[in-house]
Design a protein around this motif. Structure first.
Motif, PDB file in Angstrom:
ATOM      1  N   ARG A 105       0.824  -1.215   0.000  1.00  0.00           N
ATOM      2  CA  ARG A 105       0.000   0.000   0.000  1.00  0.00           C
ATOM      3  C   ARG A 105       0.844   1.244   0.000  1.00  0.00           C
ATOM      4  NH1 ARG A 105      -4.741  -0.368   4.115  1.00  0.00           N
ATOM      5  NH2 ARG A 105      -5.114  -2.106   2.703  1.00  0.00           N
ATOM      6  N   ASN A 106       1.978   1.258   0.701  1.00  0.00           N
ATOM      7  CA  ASN A 106       2.812   2.480   0.716  1.00  0.00           C
ATOM      8  C   ASN A 106       3.420   2.760  -0.640  1.00  0.00           C
ATOM      9  OD1 ASN A 106       4.451   0.289   0.661  1.00  0.00           O
ATOM     10  ND2 ASN A 106       5.804   0.947   2.327  1.00  0.00           N
ATOM     11  N   GLU A 139       1.800   2.347  -3.497  1.00  0.00           N
ATOM     12  CA  GLU A 139       0.742   3.036  -4.245  1.00  0.00           C
ATOM     13  C   GLU A 139       0.693   4.506  -3.881  1.00  0.00           C
ATOM     14  OE1 GLU A 139      -2.855   1.021  -3.515  1.00  0.00           O
ATOM     15  OE2 GLU A 139      -2.340  -0.753  -4.686  1.00  0.00           O
ATOM     16  N   TRP A 140       0.800   4.772  -2.605  1.00  0.00           N
ATOM     17  CA  TRP A 140       0.777   6.178  -2.193  1.00  0.00           C
ATOM     18  C   TRP A 140       1.975   6.919  -2.751  1.00  0.00           C
ATOM     19  CZ3 TRP A 140      -3.093   8.734  -0.432  1.00  0.00           C
ATOM     20  CH2 TRP A 140      -4.130   8.101   0.233  1.00  0.00           C
ATOM     21  N   ARG A 141       3.099   6.249  -2.817  1.00  0.00           N
ATOM     22  CA  ARG A 141       4.302   6.913  -3.335  1.00  0.00           C
ATOM     23  C   ARG A 141       4.112   7.242  -4.822  1.00  0.00           C
ATOM     24  NH1 ARG A 141       7.706   3.065  -2.651  1.00  0.00           N
ATOM     25  NH2 ARG A 141       7.845   3.430  -0.407  1.00  0.00           N
ATOM     26  N   LYS A 158       1.760  10.217  -5.229  1.00  0.00           N
ATOM     27  CA  LYS A 158       2.411  11.499  -4.914  1.00  0.00           C
ATOM     28  C   LYS A 158       3.287  11.969  -6.086  1.00  0.00           C
ATOM     29  CE  LYS A 158       2.513  10.905   0.130  1.00  0.00           C
ATOM     30  NZ  LYS A 158       3.395  10.740   1.324  1.00  0.00           N
TER      31      LYS A 158
END
Length: 407
Positions: free
Chosen positions: A25-26, A28-30, A33
């Protein structure tokens, strides 16, 4: 049992999604951004580009506006007239003698012998009239004269007999005086009858229309059978006759040149339809007064025309020896009409406009002859705008700019 329990506790717990191959999941957030940052960077670059383009456009508009605000003008330098002592003026050719030919007798036109363009000699027959009334009056006058002559013969013989009788004192003096009075009255009656016959014979001679001078027929206004009225009041002229050699040229000379002409001066006459063919004449007459409405002096030039190349009535240019000093010439389209009078717009070295008051010596059509108001070194604006005023700043157009304006 206890060891197995501890061993199971030591094994780490597994992610429910690990077995399915999906990213964490992290991650995807990266990625989100990074995409957001790229979008923001692109928007920022677009905004910067828009601002730069607007600034460049504003500067271009300002430069164009400033360039258009500049007033470019075309200038010329006045030219000096040659001090040849000649002034070109318009004139009109006229026959040395011109006359309409009217009838002195009333009748019908019996025949005409000349037409327009015919050269005639003095006394040449131009036309014949049929005048029956005058013929009858003449016949009656001749009969009356004969009757009066017979009465006079009787009175004369009677007077002679009474004079003889008086010498013998056979008749009284009163009777002799009566016979003398009758004789004198008959003599007077015969003289009156003779005068009437001569008048009618002279009037009858006018049935022959003859040329009063040698020249060329310029008009024929009648034809056979026309009723001709005597006199020149309401009646039309039968012919018009003009003597074409020599010719007269009438010129209106401006008052400024009136003191510089004299009888006998040589002049040159030119006609636009005969280029390169000057005609030489002599100034023969000068009017003794200035015409008040036009402030001009009428002069007359006598011009030989032996070959008939020049025709009466034509418009010509006459070079008169009237100029006494050189003047400045400027184009006619440089003139400004103002309420204060004619002006010329002159540009100084700093590009400032000055409206000069001028005195026009002569209007030559495409150019003006200036008496005073400008100098030979002045730069005169050609085709100035009506709004131009004293103190305006202008730029003198370069040859390239002149070409752009022309195109």
């Amino acid at each position: 049992m206890t060891e197995k329990t501890h061993a199971s506790l030591a094994i780490p717990a597994r992610d429910p999604d690990e077995g399915h191959g999906l990213p964490p999941r992290n991650v995807e957030w990266r990625r989100a951004k990074i995409a957001l940052l790229i979008v923001l960077a692109l928007l920022a670059l677009g905004a910067v580009r828009t601002v730069v383009v607007d600034m460049m456009h504003s500067r271009s508009v300002a430069a164009t506006t400033q360039q258009n605000a500049k007033q470019f003008v075309n200038v010329v330098t006045p030219t000096q007239t040659d001090n040849g002592g000649e002034t070109l003026l318009p004139g009109t050719l006229r026959g040395f003698v011109e006359s309409p030919i009217h009838a002195r007798a009333t009748g019908y036109l019996l025949h005409w012998y000349v037409d327009i363009g015919t050269r005639v000699k003095q006394g040449q027959l131009l036309a014949d009239l049929d005048t029956p009334e005058i013929d009858q009056e003449l016949a009656q006058a001749v009969a009356q004269r004969d009757q009066t002559s017979s009465s006079l013969g009787l009175a004369k013989s009677s007077l002679e007999r009474w004079q003889q009788l008086r010498q013998r004192d056979a008749v009284s003096q009163q009777e002799l005086d009566e016979r003398q009075s009758t004789y004198n009255q008959d003599v007077a009656n015969l003289a009156a009858a003779d005068a009437n016959v001569r008048r009618l014979r002279q009037l009858e001679s006018f049935k022959r229309i003859v040329a009063p001078f040698a020249g060329v027929v310029t008009q024929r206004n009648v034809d056979v059978g026309d009723l001709i009225d005597a006199g020149s009041g309401a009646s039309r002229a039968l012919f018009a006759l003009a003597q074409s050699d020599p010719l007269r040229v009438y010129v209106q000379l401006p008052q400024a040149y009136a003191q510089n002409v004299s009888v006998g001066q040589h002049v040159v006459v030119t006609q636009a339809e005969l280029p390169g063919q000057p005609f030489h004449g002599t100034l023969t007459h000068i009017s003794g007064a200035i015409d008040v409405p036009t402030r001009s002096l009428q002069v007359e030039v006598t011009l030989p025309n032996p070959d008939g190349r020049l025709r009466p009535g034509a418009y010509v240019q006459v070079a008169l020896p009237a100029a006494v000093h050189a003047r400045l010439l400027v184009p006619g389209n440089a003139l400004l009409f103002r309420a204060e009078g004619p002006r010329l717009a002159v540009v100084d070295a700093n590009g400032e406009v000055h409206l000069r008051k001028i005195d026009i010596a002569q209007d030559l059509g495409q150019s003006l002859e200036i008496e005073s108001g400008i100098e030979p070194t002045d730069k005169v604006i050609v085709n100035p705008s009506d709004s131009i005023a004293d103190g305006d700043h202008v730029l003198i157009a370069s040859p390239q700019q002149k070409g752009k304006k022309a195109s």
